[in-house]
Design an enzyme around this catalytic site. Sequence first.
Site, PDB file in Angstrom:
ATOM      1  N   CYS A   1       1.372  -2.471   3.156  1.00 48.93           N
ATOM      2  CA  CYS A   1       2.400  -1.156   3.177  1.00 48.93           C
ATOM      3  C   CYS A   1       2.537  -0.172   3.795  1.00 48.93           C
ATOM      4  CB  CYS A   1       2.504  -0.870   1.407  1.00 48.93           C
ATOM      5  SG  CYS A   1       3.629   0.237   1.579  1.00 48.93           S
TER       6      CYS A   1
ATOM      7  N   ASN B   1       9.510  -6.773   7.032  1.00 43.17           N
ATOM      8  CA  ASN B   1       8.872  -6.077   8.263  1.00 43.17           C
ATOM      9  C   ASN B   1       7.669  -5.285   9.105  1.00 43.17           C
ATOM     10  OD1 ASN B   1      11.806  -5.101   8.452  1.00 43.17           O
ATOM     11  ND2 ASN B   1      11.813  -3.539   6.248  1.00 43.17           N
TER      12      ASN B   1
ATOM     13  N   CYS C   1      -0.102   6.840  -0.964  1.00 41.84           N
ATOM     14  CA  CYS C   1      -0.170   6.564  -2.127  1.00 41.84           C
ATOM     15  C   CYS C   1      -1.640   5.921  -2.217  1.00 41.84           C
ATOM     16  CB  CYS C   1       0.183   5.006  -2.222  1.00 41.84           C
ATOM     17  SG  CYS C   1       0.487   4.382  -3.510  1.00 41.84           S
TER      18      CYS C   1
ATOM     19  N   SER D   1       7.781  -5.016  -8.386  1.00 45.34           N
ATOM     20  CA  SER D   1       7.037  -5.453  -6.813  1.00 45.34           C
ATOM     21  C   SER D   1       6.082  -6.470  -6.853  1.00 45.34           C
ATOM     22  CB  SER D   1       6.394  -4.220  -6.065  1.00 45.34           C
ATOM     23  OG  SER D   1       7.156  -3.291  -5.712  1.00 45.34           O
TER      24      SER D   1
ATOM     25  N   CYS E   1      17.327   6.194  -1.026  1.00 43.08           N
ATOM     26  CA  CYS E   1      15.904   5.886  -1.453  1.00 43.08           C
ATOM     27  C   CYS E   1      15.194   7.133  -1.592  1.00 43.08           C
ATOM     28  CB  CYS E   1      15.023   4.598  -0.504  1.00 43.08           C
ATOM     29  SG  CYS E   1      14.302   3.935  -1.214  1.00 43.08           S
TER      30      CYS E   1
ATOM     31  N   CYS F   1       8.420   1.477   4.751  1.00 40.44           N
ATOM     32  CA  CYS F   1       8.661   2.701   4.276  1.00 40.44           C
ATOM     33  C   CYS F   1       7.226   3.072   4.403  1.00 40.44           C
ATOM     34  CB  CYS F   1       8.271   2.662   2.339  1.00 40.44           C
ATOM     35  SG  CYS F   1       9.693   2.378   1.725  1.00 40.44           S
TER      36      CYS F   1
ATOM     37  N   GLU G   1       9.840  10.633   3.482  1.00 44.87           N
ATOM     38  CA  GLU G   1      10.501  10.345   3.910  1.00 44.87           C
ATOM     39  C   GLU G   1      11.691   9.626   2.820  1.00 44.87           C
ATOM     40  OE1 GLU G   1       9.463   6.584   5.620  1.00 44.87           O
ATOM     41  OE2 GLU G   1       7.975   7.642   6.964  1.00 44.87           O
TER      42      GLU G   1
ATOM     43  N   SER H   1      11.420   1.316  -9.510  1.00 46.61           N
ATOM     44  CA  SER H   1      10.954  -0.002  -8.946  1.00 46.61           C
ATOM     45  C   SER H   1       9.197   0.470  -8.870  1.00 46.61           C
ATOM     46  CB  SER H   1      11.111  -0.155  -7.321  1.00 46.61           C
ATOM     47  OG  SER H   1       9.497  -1.806  -7.451  1.00 46.61           O
TER      48      SER H   1
ATOM     49  N   CYS I   1      -2.034  -1.512  -1.569  1.00 45.03           N
ATOM     50  CA  CYS I   1      -0.908  -2.612  -0.847  1.00 45.03           C
ATOM     51  C   CYS I   1      -1.745  -3.000  -0.100  1.00 45.03           C
ATOM     52  CB  CYS I   1       0.448  -2.378  -1.195  1.00 45.03           C
ATOM     53  SG  CYS I   1       0.551  -2.224  -3.119  1.00 45.03           S
TER      54      CYS I   1
END
Length: 344
Positions: A118, A292, A111, A216, A104, A335, A91, A193, A115
């Site tokens: 996420c 979100n 990943c 973060s 972005c 994300c 994305e 980040s 987390c």
Amino acid sequence: MKPSLLSLTYEGCKEWMKENGEPAFRAKQVFEWLYQKRVESMEEMTNLPKALRAKLQETFTMTRLREKLRQTSTDGTIKFLFELEDNYSIETVLMRHDYGNSLCVTTQVGCRLGCTFCASGLGGLQRNLEAGEIVAQVLDVQRALDQSEERIDSIVVMGIGEPFDNYDNLMAFLRTVNDDEGLNIGARHITVSTSGMVPKIYRFADEGLQINFAVSLHAPNSEIRGRLMPINRAFPVHKLMDAIDYYQQKTNRRITYEYGLFGGVNDQVEHAEELADLIGHTKGHVNLIPVNDVPEKDYVRSTRADIFAFERTLKARGINVTIRREQGHDIDAACGQLRAKETG
């Protein structure tokens, strides 16, 4: 598998020309075709000798992304779902601000950090992106903007994945988008980040770049951060803050602390007070992010009263703070949500 031509930095391209008996100005010509004229094939580089074009085609590929889906929000945010050549999806998000267009970008397919809030890591890490695949995201979106004579004004490396977990490809990407011969986006218009990969923060501090840096953080202490972010087990808050102190000593640059607000977890006044104690000695800015909702996770959104009480508490303690303006709330904004929906 041949490397991507887009993975070459300008210095790397000049070195390749030298090794292949070509004058250095050929690198400038190649970069002009790639980043000013934005061609999609080496055949289009018509001022290069045929023999050189043939050698480039023999040595490199031209990374191509296939646009699978484009979602446009009522606020102008555009989320692109791109398919890579091995059929993985990533994305890229274009956000429109008063000060210009910000893109972005994603650095990994998935990943590995896990987390707990996420959507990016729901399927784990599949692979790192090559530098050229990160660059291609910028080029493809810029081509879309070319139709309306707009440009990408700034870049944030905050998409899917942990940028510092793909460090070398990240650095090649940064040098290309920042280079005058590349996309010529100023260092202070680029933000990277990290979730807190402490050894890479030290390394990044030594790079001597003027690029903006965000961490973060999401919690005022290791107990809460450990519940939210497993990386805290390897690099607890005190080690992270030591690395941030080193970064600021080396660069004299301000840090942005990304702080997601999760209802009843880290969003109370006492948490704000503890956060002020933790970061008050640093030169930093807190970006509060009302989380979100991610359907696959259990966290709830903080109430408006708690959000504003948190902000007021930090301001009263002299902490520079803003509440992030929501964008793309109607288009799978978090994300990884769009990718998860398409691949799930």
